[in-house]
Design a protein around this motif. Structure first.
Motif, short mmCIF file in Angstrom:
data_model
loop_
_atom_site.label_atom_id
_atom_site.label_comp_id
_atom_site.label_asym_id
_atom_site.label_seq_id
_atom_site.Cartn_x
_atom_site.Cartn_y
_atom_site.Cartn_z
N TRP A 178 -29.10 17.49 21.03
CA TRP A 178 -28.43 16.78 22.10
C TRP A 178 -28.67 17.48 23.43
CZ3 TRP A 178 -23.13 16.58 19.24
CH2 TRP A 178 -23.21 15.64 18.19
N ASP A 179 -28.62 16.70 24.48
CA ASP A 179 -28.72 17.23 25.83
C ASP A 179 -27.45 16.84 26.56
OD1 ASP A 179 -29.27 17.97 28.39
OD2 ASP A 179 -31.09 16.76 28.60
N LEU A 180 -26.67 17.82 26.96
CA LEU A 180 -25.42 17.53 27.64
C LEU A 180 -25.62 16.65 28.86
CD1 LEU A 180 -23.61 20.98 27.54
CD2 LEU A 180 -22.84 18.90 26.45
N ALA A 181 -26.77 16.79 29.52
CA ALA A 181 -27.01 16.04 30.76
C ALA A 181 -27.13 14.54 30.52
CB ALA A 181 -28.28 16.55 31.42
N SER A 182 -27.33 14.13 29.28
CA SER A 182 -27.56 12.71 29.02
C SER A 182 -26.28 11.94 28.74
CB SER A 182 -28.52 12.55 27.84
OG SER A 182 -27.94 13.07 26.66
N TYR A 183 -25.14 12.63 28.75
CA TYR A 183 -23.88 11.96 28.47
C TYR A 183 -22.98 12.04 29.69
CZ TYR A 183 -25.69 12.37 23.79
OH TYR A 183 -26.50 12.30 22.70
N THR A 184 -22.48 10.91 30.16
CA THR A 184 -21.65 10.89 31.36
C THR A 184 -20.22 10.52 31.01
OG1 THR A 184 -22.28 8.61 31.77
CG2 THR A 184 -23.57 10.31 32.87
N GLN A 185 -19.31 10.99 31.82
CA GLN A 185 -17.91 10.70 31.61
C GLN A 185 -17.53 9.39 32.29
OE1 GLN A 185 -15.22 13.68 30.92
NE2 GLN A 185 -16.40 15.32 31.84
N PRO A 186 -16.52 8.69 31.80
CA PRO A 186 -16.19 7.37 32.33
C PRO A 186 -15.64 7.40 33.75
CG PRO A 186 -14.54 8.07 30.76
CD PRO A 186 -15.66 9.06 30.68
N ASP A 187 -15.17 8.56 34.21
CA ASP A 187 -14.60 8.62 35.56
C ASP A 187 -15.66 8.90 36.62
OD1 ASP A 187 -15.21 11.21 35.02
OD2 ASP A 187 -13.18 12.00 35.20
N ALA A 188 -16.93 8.78 36.24
CA ALA A 188 -18.05 8.95 37.16
C ALA A 188 -18.14 10.36 37.73
CB ALA A 188 -17.98 7.93 38.30
N ASN A 189 -17.55 11.32 37.03
CA ASN A 189 -17.65 12.71 37.48
C ASN A 189 -19.00 13.33 37.11
OD1 ASN A 189 -15.35 13.08 38.88
ND2 ASN A 189 -14.18 13.99 37.21
N GLY B 100 -11.31 10.43 19.32
CA GLY B 100 -12.46 10.18 18.48
C GLY B 100 -13.50 11.26 18.67
N SER B 101 -14.75 10.95 18.38
CA SER B 101 -15.81 11.94 18.39
C SER B 101 -16.76 11.76 19.56
CB SER B 101 -16.63 11.86 17.08
OG SER B 101 -15.86 12.35 16.00
N TRP B 102 -17.00 12.86 20.27
CA TRP B 102 -18.01 12.93 21.31
C TRP B 102 -19.38 13.05 20.65
CZ3 TRP B 102 -21.87 16.36 22.33
CH2 TRP B 102 -22.45 16.32 23.60
N PRO B 103 -20.43 12.43 21.15
CA PRO B 103 -20.51 11.62 22.37
C PRO B 103 -20.33 10.13 22.13
CG PRO B 103 -22.70 12.01 21.55
CD PRO B 103 -21.76 12.67 20.57
N LEU B 104 -19.77 9.76 20.97
CA LEU B 104 -19.62 8.35 20.65
C LEU B 104 -18.49 7.71 21.43
CD1 LEU B 104 -20.08 8.56 16.77
CD2 LEU B 104 -21.81 8.25 18.55
N THR B 105 -17.58 8.52 21.96
CA THR B 105 -16.47 7.97 22.75
C THR B 105 -16.08 8.95 23.85
OG1 THR B 105 -14.21 7.11 22.67
CG2 THR B 105 -14.71 8.96 21.25
N TYR B 106 -15.57 8.39 24.92
CA TYR B 106 -14.89 9.18 25.96
C TYR B 106 -13.47 8.69 26.15
CZ TYR B 106 -19.02 11.70 27.47
OH TYR B 106 -20.09 12.55 27.52
N GLU B 107 -13.00 7.87 25.19
CA GLU B 107 -11.64 7.35 25.28
C GLU B 107 -10.65 8.51 25.21
OE1 GLU B 107 -8.49 4.70 22.66
OE2 GLU B 107 -10.62 4.74 22.14
N PRO B 108 -9.79 8.67 26.21
CA PRO B 108 -8.84 9.79 26.18
C PRO B 108 -7.79 9.60 25.10
CG PRO B 108 -8.38 8.34 28.03
CD PRO B 108 -9.68 7.85 27.43
N PHE B 109 -7.34 10.71 24.55
CA PHE B 109 -6.27 10.69 23.56
C PHE B 109 -4.99 10.20 24.24
CE2 PHE B 109 -2.97 13.24 21.16
CZ PHE B 109 -2.94 12.38 20.08
N PRO B 110 -4.35 9.15 23.70
CA PRO B 110 -3.20 8.56 24.40
C PRO B 110 -1.90 9.32 24.23
CG PRO B 110 -3.64 7.37 22.37
CD PRO B 110 -4.74 8.39 22.51
#
Length: 284
Positions: A57-68, A147-157
């Motif tokens: 995996w390359d960390l650079a290829s996964y982006t967070q949903p808040d556009a950070n 859930g599991s990164w990088p399959l989701t960025y859904e925050p834990f509620p």
């Protein structure tokens, strides 16, 4: 892969094993299968005489949903998230030597089970300078996901560790004033008993934040990355780092590491490595 839950249920019906023993085995089997599902076409490589599965995996290829921006990457102006979490070349060597059932050699995104990380790893950087002091950092940049990164960025509620919402960035481990000679040989940061050739009480550096094992309490099953760094200190004299009140775990949360690193002249990083930790609810 066969469904481990179906196999476990069949074993219970046949009375093959005691239920409590089976519960632990099933939890572990389910976790391993989930890990395997995350790693598509893994590569095997011999590292220090042990077989290591490389996720690639390359960390650079996964982006967070808040556009950070990508995890650990140079992000939006004003954000404190500015560290590149990818492996350097040469990489920082991190070896979880207490692991016996699979390789503990960290290699740019390979996977670990959370229960196996109760003891801190040995850190080594053969290219360290013997005339320089170093600071070591273990950072959780992502925090709590549903859930599991990088399959989701859904925050834990739910509520995690006494705070509502995502507690990242989390300061898991911070040790300063590590002699370059100790890093060249390999040392558990902050643990003088692991120094190879020095009897100095500070041969492993001075602990700023003690190691905190990644937790599972109240969290759903899932995974996310953890980052490891070393930084060169600007002077040959030890730095008098602040005393964090880390006995209160929430004091490690929402840490502005960018401000800390810049305040002590530790920028930029010298070397890094990263891992993915899978956590799952523990059986009784």
């Amino acid at each position: 892969l066969a469904d481990p839950r179906a196999a476990c249920a069949r074993a219970v019906r046949l009375g093959m094993v005691r239920r409590k023993v089976l519960a632990s085995a099933c939890a572990a089997a389910t976790a391993v299968c989930a890990l395997a599902a995350l790693v598509l076409l893994p590569r095997d490589e011999e590292v220090d005489g042990r077989l290591v599965t490389l996720a690639g995996w390359d960390l650079a290829s996964y982006t967070q949903p808040d556009a950070n921006g990508p995890i650990g990457y140079n992000t939006a102006a004003g954000s404190n998230r500015t560290l590149d979490g990818n492996c350097t070349d040469p990489r920082l060597e991190v070896d979880w030597t207490s692991i016996r059932t699979y390789s503990g050699v960290e290699h740019c995104g390979n996977l670990y089970l959370q229960p196996d990380l109760s003891a801190p790893p040995v850190v080594r950087f053969p290219h360290a300078s013997t005339s320089i002091l170093y600071t070591f950092l273990m950072l959780d940049e992502v925090g709590v996901l549903n859930g599991s990164w990088p399959l989701t960025y859904e925050p834990f509620p739910g509520n995690c560790c006494g705070v509502q919402g995502n507690p990242a960035p989390i300061r898991h481990w911070l040790v300063g004033n590590i002699p370059g000679a100790s890093l060249k040989e390999g040392v558990v940061p902050g643990d003088g008993s692991t120094c190879a050739s020095s009897a100095s009480p500070l041969c492993a550096g001075s602990v700023v934040t003690p190691y905190l094992q990644p937790g599972t309490a109240g969290l759903p099953s899932g995974s996310h990355p953890y980052l490891h760094f070393i930084f060169e200190q600007p002077d040959k004299e030890p730095i008098a780092f602040p005393a964090f009140d880390d006995e209160v775990v929430t004091n490690r949360f929402h840490w502005n590491y960018s401000a800390f690193l810049h305040a002590y002249g530790l920028w930029p990083k010298k070397a890094s490595n990263w891992m993915v930790i899978y956590h799952y609810p523990q059986a009784d």
